[in-house]
Design a protein around this motif. Sequence first.
Motif, PDB file in Angstrom:
ATOM      1  N   ARG A 193     123.474  -0.321  70.528  1.00  0.00           N
ATOM      2  CA  ARG A 193     123.217   0.903  71.279  1.00  0.00           C
ATOM      3  C   ARG A 193     121.880   1.561  70.970  1.00  0.00           C
ATOM      4  N   GLU A 194     121.143   1.106  69.970  1.00  0.00           N
ATOM      5  CA  GLU A 194     119.901   1.773  69.620  1.00  0.00           C
ATOM      6  C   GLU A 194     118.800   1.419  70.609  1.00  0.00           C
ATOM      7  N   THR A 195     118.029   2.445  70.984  1.00  0.00           N
ATOM      8  CA  THR A 195     116.935   2.310  71.938  1.00  0.00           C
ATOM      9  C   THR A 195     115.707   3.019  71.362  1.00  0.00           C
ATOM     10  N   PRO A 196     114.542   2.951  72.029  1.00  0.00           N
ATOM     11  CA  PRO A 196     113.371   3.681  71.515  1.00  0.00           C
ATOM     12  C   PRO A 196     113.586   5.193  71.454  1.00  0.00           C
ATOM     13  N   ASP A 246     115.278  29.938  50.655  1.00  0.00           N
ATOM     14  CA  ASP A 246     116.262  28.882  50.907  1.00  0.00           C
ATOM     15  C   ASP A 246     116.346  28.618  52.404  1.00  0.00           C
ATOM     16  N   ILE A 247     116.420  27.337  52.748  1.00  0.00           N
ATOM     17  CA  ILE A 247     116.464  26.960  54.160  1.00  0.00           C
ATOM     18  C   ILE A 247     117.176  25.613  54.280  1.00  0.00           C
ATOM     19  N   ASP A 248     117.888  25.409  55.372  1.00  0.00           N
ATOM     20  CA  ASP A 248     118.467  24.104  55.681  1.00  0.00           C
ATOM     21  C   ASP A 248     117.575  23.447  56.713  1.00  0.00           C
ATOM     22  N   VAL A 249     117.221  22.199  56.474  1.00  0.00           N
ATOM     23  CA  VAL A 249     116.289  21.484  57.349  1.00  0.00           C
ATOM     24  C   VAL A 249     117.037  20.418  58.125  1.00  0.00           C
ATOM     25  N   GLN A 250     116.772  20.367  59.414  1.00  0.00           N
ATOM     26  CA  GLN A 250     117.258  19.282  60.272  1.00  0.00           C
ATOM     27  C   GLN A 250     116.031  18.595  60.842  1.00  0.00           C
ATOM     28  N   LEU A 251     115.962  17.294  60.654  1.00  0.00           N
ATOM     29  CA  LEU A 251     114.850  16.512  61.182  1.00  0.00           C
ATOM     30  C   LEU A 251     115.441  15.325  61.920  1.00  0.00           C
ATOM     31  N   TRP A 252     115.113  15.179  63.193  1.00  0.00           N
ATOM     32  CA  TRP A 252     115.638  14.079  63.999  1.00  0.00           C
ATOM     33  C   TRP A 252     114.622  12.944  63.959  1.00  0.00           C
ATOM     34  N   ILE A 253     115.025  11.792  63.385  1.00  0.00           N
ATOM     35  CA  ILE A 253     114.110  10.670  63.215  1.00  0.00           C
ATOM     36  C   ILE A 253     114.684   9.408  63.866  1.00  0.00           C
ATOM     37  N   THR A 254     113.791   8.475  64.170  1.00  0.00           N
ATOM     38  CA  THR A 254     114.182   7.231  64.828  1.00  0.00           C
ATOM     39  C   THR A 254     114.606   6.187  63.794  1.00  0.00           C
ATOM     40  N   PRO A 255     115.365   5.170  64.224  1.00  0.00           N
ATOM     41  CA  PRO A 255     115.700   4.075  63.300  1.00  0.00           C
ATOM     42  C   PRO A 255     114.448   3.374  62.762  1.00  0.00           C
ATOM     43  N   THR A 256     113.408   3.285  63.566  1.00  0.00           N
ATOM     44  CA  THR A 256     112.158   2.676  63.111  1.00  0.00           C
ATOM     45  C   THR A 256     111.552   3.497  61.974  1.00  0.00           C
ATOM     46  N   GLN A 257     111.604   4.824  62.083  1.00  0.00           N
ATOM     47  CA  GLN A 257     111.087   5.675  61.013  1.00  0.00           C
ATOM     48  C   GLN A 257     111.935   5.533  59.748  1.00  0.00           C
ATOM     49  N   ILE A 258     113.240   5.371  59.922  1.00  0.00           N
ATOM     50  CA  ILE A 258     114.118   5.146  58.769  1.00  0.00           C
ATOM     51  C   ILE A 258     113.729   3.839  58.082  1.00  0.00           C
ATOM     52  N   ALA A 259     113.477   2.790  58.878  1.00  0.00           N
ATOM     53  CA  ALA A 259     113.056   1.506  58.314  1.00  0.00           C
ATOM     54  C   ALA A 259     111.733   1.652  57.563  1.00  0.00           C
ATOM     55  N   GLN A 260     110.809   2.472  58.097  1.00  0.00           N
ATOM     56  CA  GLN A 260     109.537   2.709  57.410  1.00  0.00           C
ATOM     57  C   GLN A 260     109.772   3.398  56.066  1.00  0.00           C
ATOM     58  N   LEU A 261     110.679   4.378  56.037  1.00  0.00           N
ATOM     59  CA  LEU A 261     110.998   5.060  54.774  1.00  0.00           C
ATOM     60  C   LEU A 261     111.557   4.075  53.747  1.00  0.00           C
ATOM     61  N   VAL A 262     112.482   3.229  54.188  1.00  0.00           N
ATOM     62  CA  VAL A 262     113.097   2.244  53.285  1.00  0.00           C
ATOM     63  C   VAL A 262     112.028   1.304  52.738  1.00  0.00           C
ATOM     64  N   LYS A 263     111.167   0.799  53.613  1.00  0.00           N
ATOM     65  CA  LYS A 263     110.107  -0.116  53.168  1.00  0.00           C
ATOM     66  C   LYS A 263     109.158   0.568  52.192  1.00  0.00           C
ATOM     67  N   GLN A 264     108.775   1.806  52.488  1.00  0.00           N
ATOM     68  CA  GLN A 264     107.859   2.510  51.598  1.00  0.00           C
ATOM     69  C   GLN A 264     108.510   2.808  50.252  1.00  0.00           C
ATOM     70  N   TYR A 265     109.793   3.149  50.269  1.00  0.00           N
ATOM     71  CA  TYR A 265     110.507   3.474  49.033  1.00  0.00           C
ATOM     72  C   TYR A 265     110.554   2.271  48.089  1.00  0.00           C
ATOM     73  N   PHE A 266     110.783   1.080  48.656  1.00  0.00           N
ATOM     74  CA  PHE A 266     110.924  -0.107  47.822  1.00  0.00           C
ATOM     75  C   PHE A 266     109.621  -0.892  47.638  1.00  0.00           C
ATOM     76  N   SER A 267     108.575  -0.569  48.374  1.00  0.00           N
ATOM     77  CA  SER A 267     107.378  -1.412  48.388  1.00  0.00           C
ATOM     78  C   SER A 267     106.730  -1.588  47.017  1.00  0.00           C
ATOM     79  N   MET A 268     106.567  -0.530  46.259  1.00  0.00           N
ATOM     80  CA  MET A 268     105.896  -0.649  44.958  1.00  0.00           C
ATOM     81  C   MET A 268     106.717  -1.519  44.006  1.00  0.00           C
ATOM     82  N   MET A 269     108.018  -1.303  43.980  1.00  0.00           N
ATOM     83  CA  MET A 269     108.868  -2.097  43.089  1.00  0.00           C
ATOM     84  C   MET A 269     108.867  -3.569  43.522  1.00  0.00           C
TER      85      MET A 269
END
Length: 135
Positions: free
Chosen positions: A40-43, A66-89
Amino acid sequence: MEWTTLEARVCGATGKPYVQLETVQGAELLLGGGEGGVDRETPSTRFCLNIAAKAFVPGEDGFAQDIDVQLWITPTQIAQLVKQYFSMMLWHTKPVYRQLLERLLRKRWSVMTSCGYKLRLDGSDRLEPYHKTGI
């Protein structure tokens, strides 16, 4: 409901306004409210990232509100976060670990992406495989 207006600052490098936030130590990050699902995922798919934070307040003691943050991100951006998080290790480990992460991202894309967005067709956007996202 009380509305709060935060003062936007201007980035010296880009000239664009921004609001500076800092996460609260120990706050749980919740990913949900998404439109994604198997095949079901699309651009235009977005997931809601929720987290408690503190906003920077000029003239006070820095991150004071104090504030609650909502940020709507794409699956591609999530994949970028995962790659960046693990890249150095992963850079300092055997190739098998980099290959495993790539396989996971490939599998996520193949299972979750809607069939119509896996192919390059005239008039529609293709959702690039998650392992090919740049970092």
